[in-house]
Design an enzyme around this catalytic site. Structure first.
Site, PDB file in Angstrom:
ATOM      1  N   GLN A 189     -38.887 -15.281   1.106  1.00 55.72           N
ATOM      2  CA  GLN A 189     -38.694 -13.620   0.865  1.00 55.72           C
ATOM      3  C   GLN A 189     -37.205 -13.969   1.583  1.00 55.72           C
ATOM      4  O   GLN A 189     -36.327 -12.991   0.909  1.00 55.72           O
ATOM      5  CB  GLN A 189     -39.207 -12.885   2.239  1.00 55.72           C
ATOM      6  CG  GLN A 189     -40.844 -12.523   1.144  1.00 55.72           C
ATOM      7  CD  GLN A 189     -41.105 -11.330   1.804  1.00 55.72           C
ATOM      8  OE1 GLN A 189     -40.893 -10.354   2.669  1.00 55.72           O
ATOM      9  NE2 GLN A 189     -42.115 -10.653   1.803  1.00 55.72           N
ATOM     10  N   SER A 246       1.143  -1.270   0.065  1.00 58.48           N
ATOM     11  CA  SER A 246      -0.216   0.057   0.044  1.00 58.48           C
ATOM     12  C   SER A 246       0.868   1.223   0.065  1.00 58.48           C
ATOM     13  O   SER A 246       0.674   2.015  -1.167  1.00 58.48           O
ATOM     14  CB  SER A 246      -0.684   0.112   0.601  1.00 58.48           C
ATOM     15  OG  SER A 246      -2.277  -0.651   1.323  1.00 58.48           O
ATOM     16  N   GLU A 256      -4.491  -3.750  -7.840  1.00 55.80           N
ATOM     17  CA  GLU A 256      -4.450  -2.135  -7.853  1.00 55.80           C
ATOM     18  C   GLU A 256      -4.993  -1.211  -6.994  1.00 55.80           C
ATOM     19  O   GLU A 256      -5.742  -0.259  -6.916  1.00 55.80           O
ATOM     20  CB  GLU A 256      -5.581  -2.335  -8.966  1.00 55.80           C
ATOM     21  CG  GLU A 256      -5.522  -3.508 -10.243  1.00 55.80           C
ATOM     22  CD  GLU A 256      -5.258  -2.511 -11.494  1.00 55.80           C
ATOM     23  OE1 GLU A 256      -5.199  -1.457 -11.648  1.00 55.80           O
ATOM     24  OE2 GLU A 256      -4.803  -3.558 -12.111  1.00 55.80           O
TER      25      GLU A 256
HETATM   26  N1  COS Z   1      -1.613  10.551 -11.230  1.00 60.70           N
HETATM   27  C1  COS Z   1      -1.139  11.309 -10.953  1.00 60.70           C
HETATM   28  N2  COS Z   1      -0.520  11.709  -9.897  1.00 60.70           N
HETATM   29  C2  COS Z   1      -0.589  11.533  -8.630  1.00 60.70           C
HETATM   30  C3  COS Z   1      -1.939  10.917  -8.672  1.00 60.70           C
HETATM   31  C4  COS Z   1      -2.571  10.102 -10.016  1.00 60.70           C
HETATM   32  N3  COS Z   1      -3.390   9.364 -10.239  1.00 60.70           N
HETATM   33  N4  COS Z   1      -1.766  10.483  -7.760  1.00 60.70           N
HETATM   34  C5  COS Z   1      -0.990  10.929  -6.953  1.00 60.70           C
HETATM   35  N5  COS Z   1      -0.058  11.465  -7.675  1.00 60.70           N
HETATM   36  C6  COS Z   1       0.858  12.404  -7.042  1.00 60.70           C
HETATM   37  C7  COS Z   1       0.367  13.796  -6.101  1.00 60.70           C
HETATM   38  O1  COS Z   1       0.326  14.894  -6.655  1.00 60.70           O
HETATM   39  C8  COS Z   1       2.411  13.840  -6.066  1.00 60.70           C
HETATM   40  O2  COS Z   1       2.944  14.779  -6.310  1.00 60.70           O
HETATM   41  P1  COS Z   1       3.710  16.000  -5.566  1.00 60.70           P
HETATM   42  O3  COS Z   1       4.661  15.273  -4.751  1.00 60.70           O
HETATM   43  O4  COS Z   1       3.978  16.654  -6.683  1.00 60.70           O
HETATM   44  O5  COS Z   1       2.265  16.603  -4.877  1.00 60.70           O
HETATM   45  C9  COS Z   1       2.691  12.494  -6.014  1.00 60.70           C
HETATM   46  O6  COS Z   1       1.866  11.359  -6.619  1.00 60.70           O
HETATM   47  C10 COS Z   1       2.743  11.602  -4.697  1.00 60.70           C
HETATM   48  O7  COS Z   1       0.993  11.337  -4.505  1.00 60.70           O
HETATM   49  P2  COS Z   1       0.836  10.888  -2.649  1.00 60.70           P
HETATM   50  O8  COS Z   1       1.604  11.903  -1.695  1.00 60.70           O
HETATM   51  O9  COS Z   1      -0.065  11.382  -2.538  1.00 60.70           O
HETATM   52  O10 COS Z   1       1.226   9.135  -2.356  1.00 60.70           O
HETATM   53  P3  COS Z   1       1.325   8.965  -0.987  1.00 60.70           P
HETATM   54  O11 COS Z   1       3.309   8.096  -1.116  1.00 60.70           O
HETATM   55  O12 COS Z   1       0.800   9.659   0.308  1.00 60.70           O
HETATM   56  O13 COS Z   1       0.117   7.766  -1.479  1.00 60.70           O
HETATM   57  C11 COS Z   1      -1.845   5.935  -2.069  1.00 60.70           C
HETATM   58  C12 COS Z   1      -0.736   7.616  -2.206  1.00 60.70           C
HETATM   59  C13 COS Z   1      -1.356   5.307  -0.676  1.00 60.70           C
HETATM   60  C14 COS Z   1      -2.400   6.529  -2.538  1.00 60.70           C
HETATM   61  C15 COS Z   1      -0.684   5.654  -3.261  1.00 60.70           C
HETATM   62  O14 COS Z   1       0.980   5.045  -2.698  1.00 60.70           O
HETATM   63  C16 COS Z   1      -0.861   4.235  -3.448  1.00 60.70           C
HETATM   64  O15 COS Z   1      -2.203   3.917  -4.227  1.00 60.70           O
HETATM   65  N6  COS Z   1      -0.948   3.087  -3.200  1.00 60.70           N
HETATM   66  C17 COS Z   1      -1.817   2.038  -2.977  1.00 60.70           C
HETATM   67  C18 COS Z   1      -0.866   0.925  -3.850  1.00 60.70           C
HETATM   68  C19 COS Z   1      -1.273   0.197  -5.241  1.00 60.70           C
HETATM   69  O16 COS Z   1      -2.351   0.387  -6.027  1.00 60.70           O
HETATM   70  N7  COS Z   1      -0.859  -0.625  -5.724  1.00 60.70           N
HETATM   71  C20 COS Z   1      -1.325  -1.847  -6.260  1.00 60.70           C
HETATM   72  C21 COS Z   1      -0.266  -1.984  -7.556  1.00 60.70           C
HETATM   73  S1  COS Z   1      -0.419  -2.811  -8.741  1.00 60.70           S
HETATM   74  S2  COS Z   1      -1.018  -5.302  -7.672  1.00 60.70           S
END
Ligand code: COS
Length: 449
Positions: free
Chosen positions: A346, A199, A430
């Site tokens: 039901q 995550s 995802e």
């Molecule tokens: N598209 C483009 N850029 C994005 C974005 C998106 N959807 N979401 C966030 N960003 C950008 C942010 O704007 C930020 O940029 P700046 O540093 O320039 O401000 C940067 O990415 C980092 O974003 P954020 O600070 O929100 O990152 P975090 O480390 O707090 O993580 C989560 C955010 C938890 C939402 C992210 O790590 C996540 O989605 N984790 C799950 C991972 C996942 O889905 N794994 C499965 C992989 S496939 S099996």
């Protein structure tokens, strides 16, 4: 001639599907909001949902005068849905149980899907892609998942990779990889997670050390869908130490590169016909040419690719839920106890009514997120809502489908136990559904930490 053969003959190959779709575009007299969205608006990102909604309301009021919201599929969308439905019923559904039992990855199905133009769905036509609307894509994933979730997921991951290289790659990179991916000569995989970084994706440790015109990769990646079978891996690796997401870059790594090998194949609860493997990099040298985007842009490329991927997974979940519901509904009509079909009680009726309600709501969330992405509107929150709600719904619906079938649902004579085992992972991959709620909450409140 069998109807599906006629459909194949008519639609075979990406060029044919494009020609067919272009013809439909030309002859379409009634604009459909989903397929002919208004030109993208420039939205200034804001943490406040009120702002986003107020923008939407004025936009809606503006367009409502010209076009009513249209919930009907247009000709193109119906044709694609019907074509994939026939394909699934003939080529996937009859074999899905055996693939699951035997952990068989049906590579040959991807060749058929390439012939139908499904391997480059979000890829421009000049690279042999079909350039379908996101809603048409959602319909494809939904229909495939009714037959088998694993194939639909594998295709979604492949298209995420193909679409990302088409979107973020240089002309030379597109030339090198996109056409071969879109025509199914190559299969793609996406690799972000690691043993200690799931995550919290920005904490990843796989390293890419710059050596001028090359990078040296060291480390390992986990839970890679299509792992081992795929030819092209979109890999997130750290190019600067200790900088969180800002130190991550994205690379295209080809199978067979010296120093790149595969670790264990995971033994999973479900999704048995989708290989999930570990990737291992030991002093693996790749050309600097293989970096996608600038150094430090990899985390953003990954997250923005996942926005589309999450909508696809929502569509997959809707398909699995619908398939489970259909089995449960038929069973409730036929199975008799206490002198009546069990659907006359039901207790069963309310379960089926709740299942149908939630599937319908999930489908609308998915289609709306797909529409927003295609229209160039901010999508992260809607993609997270669609993925989270649809996959929670699918888990509930498949579990209740097993319950409606009782003992018959728990054994492998019916596919509902497979649906239930398969779909559990959709609440996890995802981005877990807890992460989706974080994405939604941050869109509502901003990042307060
Ligand atoms: N598209 C483009 N850029 C994005 C974005 C998106 N959807 N979401 C966030 N960003 C950008 C942010 O704007 C930020 O940029 P700046 O540093 O320039 O401000 C940067 O990415 C980092 O974003 P954020 O600070 O929100 O990152 P975090 O480390 O707090 O993580 C989560 C955010 C938890 C939402 C992210 O790590 C996540 O989605 N984790 C799950 C991972 C996942 O889905 N794994 C499965 C992989 S496939 S099996």
């Amino acid at each position: 001639m069998h109807p599906i053969d006629r459909a194949h003959r008519r639609l075979i190959g990406p060029h044919a599907i494009i020609a067919r779709l272009s013809a439909l575009h030309l002859h379409s007299h009634t604009p459909n909001l989903f397929i002919h969205p208004p030109p993208p608006k420039t939205l200034h990102p804001s943490p406040s949902i009120c702002y986003q909604y107020s923008k939407d309301i004025s936009h809606t009021q503006e367009t409502e005068r010209k076009t009513a919201v249209n919930f009907d599929l247009d000709e193109e969308q119906s044709e694609i849905r019907d074509m994939v439905r026939r394909f699934t019923e003939r080529e996937i559904t009859p074999y899905a149980g055996a693939w699951d039992e035997n952990n068989h990855f049906p590579r040959e199905i991807y060749t058929h899907m390439a012939e139908l133009g499904l391997m480059g769905m979000t890829t421009p036509e000049e690279y042999s892609g079909s350039n379908l609307s996101r809603l048409s894509g959602a319909l494809v994933y939904e229909e495939l998942a009714k037959g088998e979730m694993a194939t639909s997921v594998g295709l979604s991951v492949h298209n995420m990779v193909t679409g990302s290289i088409a979107r973020f790659g240089t002309a030379e990179q597109r030339q090198r990889w996109v056409t071969r991916l879109a025509t199914g000569q190559l299969l793609g995989a996406f690799s972000l997670s690691e043993t200690a970084s799931g995550s919290d994706a920005a904490s990843l440790q796989c390293r890419a050390e710059s050596r001028g015109d090359s990078y040296i990769l060291n480390g390992s990646k986990m839970w890679v869908t299509n792992g081992g079978e795929a030819d092209i891996y979109l890999l997130m690796a750290r190019t600067s130490a200790g900088k969180g997401g800002a130190g991550v870059s994205c690379f295209i790594v080809e199978k067979g590169t010296p120093g790149f090998s595969f670790g264990k194949t995971e033994r999973k609860m479900g999704l048995h016909s989708s290989p999930t493997r570990e990737l291992i990099f030991e002093d693996c040298t790749i050309p600097a040419f293989n970096r996608l985007g600038e150094e430090g842009q990899g985390f953003k490329i990954a997250l923005s690719s996942l926005d589309g991927g999450r909508i696809n997974i929502g569509a997959v979940a809707v398909g699995v839920a619908q398939a489970a519901f259909d089995v449960a509904c038929n069973y409730a009509r036929e199975r008799e106890q206490f002198g009546h079909p069990i659907g006359a009680f039901q207790a069963i009726q309310f379960m089926l009514a709740d299942m149908a309600m939630k599937i319908e709501a999930a489908r609308l969330l998915v289609y709306y997120a797909a529409y927003r992405l295609a229209a160039g509107q901010s999508t992260s929150m809607n993609a997270a809502m669609a993925k989270c709600f649809a996959t929670d719904t699918a888990m509930e619906v498949t579990t209740n489908a097993v319950q409606v079938l009782g003992g018959a649902g728990y054994v492998r004579d019916y596919p509902v136990e497979r649906y239930m085992r398969d779909v559990k992972v959709a609440q996890i991959f995802e981005g877990t559904n807890q992460i989706q709620r974080i994405v939604i909450a941050r869109a509502l409140l901003g990042n307060l930490r």
